[in-house]
Motif scaffolding. Structure first.
Motif, mmCIF file in Angstrom:
data_model
loop_
_atom_site.group_PDB
_atom_site.id
_atom_site.type_symbol
_atom_site.label_atom_id
_atom_site.label_comp_id
_atom_site.label_asym_id
_atom_site.label_seq_id
_atom_site.Cartn_x
_atom_site.Cartn_y
_atom_site.Cartn_z
ATOM 1 N N VAL A 175 -16.252 -50.874 -65.256
ATOM 2 C CA VAL A 175 -15.709 -49.805 -64.587
ATOM 3 C C VAL A 175 -16.590 -49.225 -63.661
ATOM 4 C CG1 VAL A 175 -13.536 -49.332 -66.154
ATOM 5 C CG2 VAL A 175 -16.026 -48.163 -66.282
ATOM 6 N N ASP A 176 -15.922 -48.940 -62.289
ATOM 7 C CA ASP A 176 -17.059 -47.970 -61.521
ATOM 8 C C ASP A 176 -16.338 -46.592 -61.428
ATOM 9 O OD1 ASP A 176 -18.817 -50.215 -60.941
ATOM 10 O OD2 ASP A 176 -17.320 -50.877 -59.563
ATOM 11 N N VAL A 177 -17.363 -45.517 -61.840
ATOM 12 C CA VAL A 177 -16.663 -44.265 -61.573
ATOM 13 C C VAL A 177 -17.680 -43.485 -60.518
ATOM 14 C CG1 VAL A 177 -16.253 -41.835 -63.078
ATOM 15 C CG2 VAL A 177 -16.208 -44.145 -64.275
ATOM 16 N N ARG A 178 -16.818 -42.776 -59.521
ATOM 17 C CA ARG A 178 -17.388 -42.319 -58.488
ATOM 18 C C ARG A 178 -17.067 -40.563 -58.628
ATOM 19 N NH1 ARG A 178 -20.044 -42.302 -53.539
ATOM 20 N NH2 ARG A 178 -19.123 -40.989 -52.060
ATOM 21 N N ILE A 179 -18.019 -39.933 -58.726
ATOM 22 C CA ILE A 179 -17.800 -38.416 -58.889
ATOM 23 C C ILE A 179 -18.231 -37.737 -57.726
ATOM 24 C CG2 ILE A 179 -18.219 -36.489 -60.613
ATOM 25 C CD1 ILE A 179 -18.953 -39.042 -62.669
ATOM 26 N N VAL A 180 -17.380 -36.840 -57.279
ATOM 27 C CA VAL A 180 -17.896 -36.110 -56.081
ATOM 28 C C VAL A 180 -17.686 -34.590 -56.377
ATOM 29 C CG1 VAL A 180 -17.560 -35.775 -53.430
ATOM 30 C CG2 VAL A 180 -17.621 -38.197 -54.677
ATOM 31 N N ALA A 181 -18.526 -33.820 -55.923
ATOM 32 C CA ALA A 181 -18.635 -32.269 -56.275
ATOM 33 C C ALA A 181 -18.967 -31.605 -55.204
ATOM 34 C CB ALA A 181 -19.038 -31.821 -57.633
ATOM 35 N N PRO A 182 -18.324 -31.006 -54.465
ATOM 36 C CA PRO A 182 -18.682 -30.189 -53.158
ATOM 37 C C PRO A 182 -19.651 -29.118 -53.660
ATOM 38 C CG PRO A 182 -16.474 -29.556 -53.505
ATOM 39 C CD PRO A 182 -16.759 -30.527 -54.491
ATOM 40 N N VAL A 183 -20.704 -28.722 -52.701
ATOM 41 C CA VAL A 183 -21.770 -27.751 -53.163
ATOM 42 C C VAL A 183 -21.767 -26.868 -51.913
ATOM 43 C CG1 VAL A 183 -24.099 -27.043 -53.469
ATOM 44 C CG2 VAL A 183 -23.134 -29.262 -54.485
ATOM 45 N N HIS A 184 -21.082 -25.700 -52.048
ATOM 46 C CA HIS A 184 -20.929 -24.657 -50.865
ATOM 47 C C HIS A 184 -22.181 -23.762 -50.780
ATOM 48 C CE1 HIS A 184 -16.645 -25.749 -50.303
ATOM 49 N NE2 HIS A 184 -16.636 -25.804 -51.423
ATOM 50 N N ASP A 185 -22.546 -23.267 -49.663
ATOM 51 C CA ASP A 185 -23.630 -22.488 -49.493
ATOM 52 C C ASP A 185 -23.850 -21.306 -50.504
ATOM 53 O OD1 ASP A 185 -24.114 -23.926 -47.266
ATOM 54 O OD2 ASP A 185 -23.172 -22.598 -45.714
ATOM 55 N N THR A 186 -22.714 -20.722 -51.126
ATOM 56 C CA THR A 186 -22.760 -19.911 -52.026
ATOM 57 C C THR A 186 -23.203 -20.223 -53.395
ATOM 58 O OG1 THR A 186 -20.327 -20.031 -52.379
ATOM 59 C CG2 THR A 186 -21.314 -18.355 -50.736
ATOM 60 N N GLU A 187 -23.250 -21.540 -53.560
ATOM 61 C CA GLU A 187 -23.552 -22.198 -54.870
ATOM 62 C C GLU A 187 -24.792 -22.694 -55.087
ATOM 63 O OE1 GLU A 187 -19.733 -24.321 -56.653
ATOM 64 O OE2 GLU A 187 -20.062 -25.100 -54.680
ATOM 65 N N ASP A 199 -9.100 -24.876 -56.032
ATOM 66 C CA ASP A 199 -10.085 -23.867 -56.133
ATOM 67 C C ASP A 199 -10.826 -23.621 -54.749
ATOM 68 O OD1 ASP A 199 -9.482 -23.332 -58.813
ATOM 69 O OD2 ASP A 199 -11.468 -23.970 -59.612
ATOM 70 N N GLU A 200 -11.395 -22.340 -54.659
ATOM 71 C CA GLU A 200 -12.015 -22.130 -53.380
ATOM 72 C C GLU A 200 -13.150 -22.726 -53.249
ATOM 73 O OE1 GLU A 200 -14.210 -18.081 -51.915
ATOM 74 O OE2 GLU A 200 -12.241 -17.728 -52.762
ATOM 75 N N LEU A 201 -13.945 -23.095 -54.218
ATOM 76 C CA LEU A 201 -15.206 -23.675 -54.213
ATOM 77 C C LEU A 201 -14.973 -25.329 -54.299
ATOM 78 C CD1 LEU A 201 -17.420 -21.348 -56.158
ATOM 79 C CD2 LEU A 201 -17.319 -21.496 -53.755
ATOM 80 N N GLY A 202 -13.833 -25.570 -54.353
ATOM 81 C CA GLY A 202 -13.565 -27.203 -54.641
ATOM 82 C C GLY A 202 -13.820 -27.530 -55.934
ATOM 83 N N GLU A 203 -13.437 -28.783 -56.328
ATOM 84 C CA GLU A 203 -13.439 -29.426 -57.647
ATOM 85 C C GLU A 203 -14.140 -30.583 -57.772
ATOM 86 O OE1 GLU A 203 -9.054 -29.675 -57.065
ATOM 87 O OE2 GLU A 203 -8.753 -27.586 -57.798
ATOM 88 N N ILE A 204 -14.268 -31.168 -58.897
ATOM 89 C CA ILE A 204 -15.063 -32.327 -58.999
ATOM 90 C C ILE A 204 -14.076 -33.523 -58.992
ATOM 91 C CG2 ILE A 204 -16.159 -33.635 -60.749
ATOM 92 C CD1 ILE A 204 -17.251 -31.061 -61.900
ATOM 93 N N ALA A 205 -14.247 -34.200 -57.971
ATOM 94 C CA ALA A 205 -13.166 -35.433 -57.817
ATOM 95 C C ALA A 205 -13.798 -36.799 -58.361
ATOM 96 C CB ALA A 205 -13.011 -35.699 -56.190
#
Length: 150
Positions: free
Chosen positions: A5-17, A100-106
């Motif tokens: 399997v190949d698992v790709r994980i993307v989590a946005p990082v906002h300026d406030t984080e 969520d306002e800050l995004g989620e882990i996709a």
């Protein structure tokens, strides 16, 4: 079970984080993935969901996970999203409904071997009254059907 399997994980990082906290959130539920910073997001790749599956078993949320996976399946795999704050605490909490306002882990899982349904069965096996139906996954090599209590 042998799988590929190949698992790709993307989590946005906002300026406030704080980037390290987002990286910790990813690593807490996907310890086999190494996150790297790319254009306002942490991106990680992995080739196993064993540790993630262990968390699903420990939290006793196999039915929920299985339902989420199967609702988001396609010919090549499945995808899902997790709440960042819960992941930071090492807890799996699937993101549904309003984002969520800050995004989620996709998370996007591409399955080469075996087929997608068999891999879902491995990560989040069917249960009977909350107990995994497949004792081999639950007990691994220690399982002896001769000694099983049914």
């Amino acid at each position: 079970m042998i799988y590929s399997v190949d698992v790709r994980i993307v989590a946005p990082v906002h300026d406030t984080e704080v980037t390290d906290r987002v990286a910790d959130a990813v690593s807490n539920v996907f310890p086999d993935a190494e996150p790297t910073h790319e254009d306002g997001a942490l991106v990680a790749e992995a080739h196993t969901l064993d540790a993630f599956s262990d968390v699903l078993h420990e939290q006793e949320i196999l039915d929920t996970a299985r339902r989420v996976f199967l609702n988001n399946v396609d010919d090549d795999g499945f995808s899902f999203s997790l709440k960042k704050q819960a992941a930071f605490e090492g807890v799996v909490n699937f993101a549904v409904g309003e984002p969520d306002e800050l995004g989620e882990i996709a998370v996007d899982v591409r399955v080469r071997e075996p087929d997608v349904e068999s891999f879902v069965d491995y990560v989040a096996p069917e249960t009977d009254e909350g107990r995994p139906v497949d004792p081999v996954r639950e007990y691994g090599d220690r399982f002896d059907p001769e000694e099983a209590e049914y």
